[in-house]
Write a protein that holds these residues in place. Sequence first.
Motif, PDB file in Angstrom:
ATOM      1  N   LEU A  43      28.596  -7.625 -51.844  1.00  0.00           N
ATOM      2  CA  LEU A  43      27.254  -7.179 -51.467  1.00  0.00           C
ATOM      3  C   LEU A  43      26.755  -6.093 -52.417  1.00  0.00           C
ATOM      4  O   LEU A  43      25.572  -6.053 -52.772  1.00  0.00           O
ATOM      5  CB  LEU A  43      27.266  -6.654 -50.031  1.00  0.00           C
ATOM      6  N   SER A  44      27.653  -5.202 -52.836  1.00  0.00           N
ATOM      7  CA  SER A  44      27.272  -4.122 -53.756  1.00  0.00           C
ATOM      8  C   SER A  44      26.858  -4.663 -55.117  1.00  0.00           C
ATOM      9  O   SER A  44      26.119  -4.018 -55.856  1.00  0.00           O
ATOM     10  CB  SER A  44      28.432  -3.134 -53.914  1.00  0.00           C
ATOM     11  N   GLN A  45      27.375  -5.857 -55.454  1.00  0.00           N
ATOM     12  CA  GLN A  45      27.047  -6.479 -56.739  1.00  0.00           C
ATOM     13  C   GLN A  45      25.870  -7.446 -56.620  1.00  0.00           C
ATOM     14  O   GLN A  45      25.631  -8.274 -57.498  1.00  0.00           O
ATOM     15  CB  GLN A  45      28.280  -7.214 -57.269  1.00  0.00           C
ATOM     16  N   ASN A  46      25.138  -7.339 -55.484  1.00  0.00           N
ATOM     17  CA  ASN A  46      23.942  -8.162 -55.242  1.00  0.00           C
ATOM     18  C   ASN A  46      24.266  -9.644 -55.156  1.00  0.00           C
ATOM     19  O   ASN A  46      23.412 -10.497 -55.458  1.00  0.00           O
ATOM     20  CB  ASN A  46      22.878  -7.916 -56.320  1.00  0.00           C
ATOM     21  N   GLN A  47      25.479  -9.976 -54.768  1.00  0.00           N
ATOM     22  CA  GLN A  47      25.826 -11.373 -54.554  1.00  0.00           C
ATOM     23  C   GLN A  47      25.408 -11.801 -53.154  1.00  0.00           C
ATOM     24  O   GLN A  47      25.273 -10.987 -52.248  1.00  0.00           O
ATOM     25  CB  GLN A  47      27.336 -11.579 -54.732  1.00  0.00           C
ATOM     26  N   GLY A  48      25.201 -13.105 -52.994  1.00  0.00           N
ATOM     27  CA  GLY A  48      24.942 -13.658 -51.676  1.00  0.00           C
ATOM     28  C   GLY A  48      26.248 -13.871 -50.937  1.00  0.00           C
ATOM     29  O   GLY A  48      27.264 -14.206 -51.555  1.00  0.00           O
ATOM     30  N   VAL A  49      26.243 -13.669 -49.611  1.00  0.00           N
ATOM     31  CA  VAL A  49      27.478 -13.771 -48.824  1.00  0.00           C
ATOM     32  C   VAL A  49      27.227 -14.617 -47.586  1.00  0.00           C
ATOM     33  O   VAL A  49      26.316 -14.340 -46.808  1.00  0.00           O
ATOM     34  CB  VAL A  49      27.995 -12.383 -48.404  1.00  0.00           C
ATOM     35  N   ILE A  50      28.045 -15.659 -47.398  1.00  0.00           N
ATOM     36  CA  ILE A  50      28.052 -16.473 -46.180  1.00  0.00           C
ATOM     37  C   ILE A  50      29.417 -16.326 -45.532  1.00  0.00           C
ATOM     38  O   ILE A  50      30.443 -16.431 -46.215  1.00  0.00           O
ATOM     39  CB  ILE A  50      27.787 -17.956 -46.488  1.00  0.00           C
ATOM     40  N   VAL A  51      29.454 -16.078 -44.231  1.00  0.00           N
ATOM     41  CA  VAL A  51      30.727 -15.989 -43.518  1.00  0.00           C
ATOM     42  C   VAL A  51      30.715 -16.969 -42.352  1.00  0.00           C
ATOM     43  O   VAL A  51      29.660 -17.335 -41.822  1.00  0.00           O
ATOM     44  CB  VAL A  51      31.007 -14.565 -42.992  1.00  0.00           C
TER      45      VAL A  51
END
Length: 535
Positions: free
Chosen positions: A442-450
Motif C-alpha cells: 500500500l505504501s508503494q501505491n500498489q493495488g491490494v485484493i484480499v
Amino acid sequence: MAESSTTSAASVAALATPTPNKIVQDLAEFGHNVYLTVANQVAGTRANLDVLRDDLANVFGISRVTITTPGVYGNPTLNKQYYVGMQDYYAAPLSTVAMAYGQLTGAAPDLPAFITAALNTESVAYPGYKIYRGSDAKWFVRWTDSYELLQDKDVRITSKSYSQQTKAINALAAGLQDPTKVIIAAINGPVDGVTGAGEKTVIVIGLDTTQNLVTINDPTQAGGQGLQMSLEDFTDQWSKQSFRLVTAQLASSSSTPLPAPATKLVWSLPAPNDIGRALDSAGKNVALLVVHQIQGAQANLGDLANDLSYVFGVADPNIAPPSPDSVEYGNYAKNYPYFVYQGNYPTCLLMATAAIIGQLRGGAMPPDLGQQILAQATSTPSGVYPNQMIYEPDGTGDNGLHWGTNTADALKLLNMNGVNADWTTYLKGEGDVAMDAMTAALSQNQGVIVSVASNVIWNAYTRRYFDRTTFQPGPRGVQRDHDVVVISVDLTKKVVFINDSAMRNGQGFPVPLDEFMKAWQYSGYSTVTAELQTT
C-alpha cells in the motif's frame, strides 16, 4: 426602550457560547477537511500525471520488463544429496517438505517422520480430517498442509505467485542466492505411474541462466535426484501453476528481503507490413490519452465539490477517514473512488479486479469497467479449470462448473489489462508477516485484493458501530468466501478501510483491525498485489 434592552439581553443569553475545547475541536475538524481537500487535489493531479506517463508509453510502444543477470545460482552439487523419492503420489508433497527440511538442517531427509506427523496432524485445508489419511484413502496431501508441517518445525514459509515470467525467474534467482533458504516450485510435469502431466512440488537447487538450465530434486520421478531440464521446459511446467514459488527458511535465520530486480525499457517497433496498423493504434492511443486527461480533470472537480461540502459542514461522513496525524498505509482519499457494486452475483473477485485496474490507471472510474471485466471473464478460457471460462455465469458447483473466480485467473485478467500482479499466501501463524507485506504494498501505491470470511467483517462492522450481530455463517461454517480491495490501513485508529463490492455502502467500508485479521486468516492471508506493467 427598557423592554427592548431586556429582550436583547435575553436573546444574547439564550445563545449557546462554545467552550474553548469545542472551538479547538471544530477548528481541528475544519483543518482536517481542508487537508483532505488539498490532498485529494494533489493526489488527483499526480494520478493524472501517472496516467499521462503510461499513455505516452503506450503511444510510443515502450514497456518495462524485469531482467535476471546472467549467472549460476544455487548449489546443485551440494544440495542434490537431500533427496528422497515419494512413497506414493498421494503423499508426494511430504517428500518435498522432507527434502526441504533436510536441506535447511543439513541432515538426511526423514520421510517416515513427516508421514507420521501428517497422519496425526489436523488438516488446515480440510478441517476435521488429518493431513494424510494413508495410501488406501486415495486422498492427496494438500500442499498448504505440507507447509504447515514445516512451520511446526519452526520453518518460516512464504508462498507467492507471479503473473510475469521474467519477475518469477528473477525471484527464483534471488532466492537461490541465499544459502539459508530452500526454494520450492509448483509445476505440472511427468509423474511415475501417472498418465500425462501431474501437479507436484519440487525443490529447485540450481539455475544457470548462461546455459538456460534448471536443476531440481523431484520426488515423483525415479531419476529425479539432481534432475536437469532446460529453462524453457521448466518455465512451461511452472507457468501451469501461475509461477507459484515457495521460500522456506529456519525461523532462527535472519530474514533478508529479495534484491530489487533490474529492469529495462523495451521498444515494440512494428514490422514493415504492420506500419498501417501501428499508426492506427497510435492514433487511438493518442485519443485515449486525451480522454484520460479530461476524465481525470472531471474526477478532480467532482472530488473538490464533495470535499468542500465536508469543509463547510454540508455533509458529514459516518466514520471519519484517516486524519492527518494518523499512521496511514495506502491513500484513502486517492483510492476511495474506485468502487464497483457487484449486485446479486458471485463476482466479488471480478469487481475487485476491475476496481484495481481503475485505481492503478487513475482518472475517473469508468462506469462500465466492471462489465468489461465480466465480459472478458466469460469469454476467456480459465487457466485453472479445463474446458471452462474464467467465469461461468451458470456455475453451481454441482454440475461440474466452478462457482465464482479463481485467484490465479484474476491474475490472468489483470495481466490482460496491463497490470502485473502477484499472489501471496501465508501460514496460520504468519499474520504479522502478511500485514507487513500488505502495508508495504500500500505504501508503494500498489493495488491490494484480499480474500476474507465475509460474515466476520460484516459482523465486526455492525457490532462495533451498531452494537448488533447480523450475519450468520453459511452451512459450511466460517470460511473464505469473499474478495475485497484494501484502500487504506489506519494504524492509529486501528481500522482497515476496504472497497467491498457486495454492499451498496461498501465504498470506504471500515473494519476494525483485529476483526479484519480474523476474517483474513481463513484464506491463509491470501493477498494479490498489483502495479501497472509500465512502472
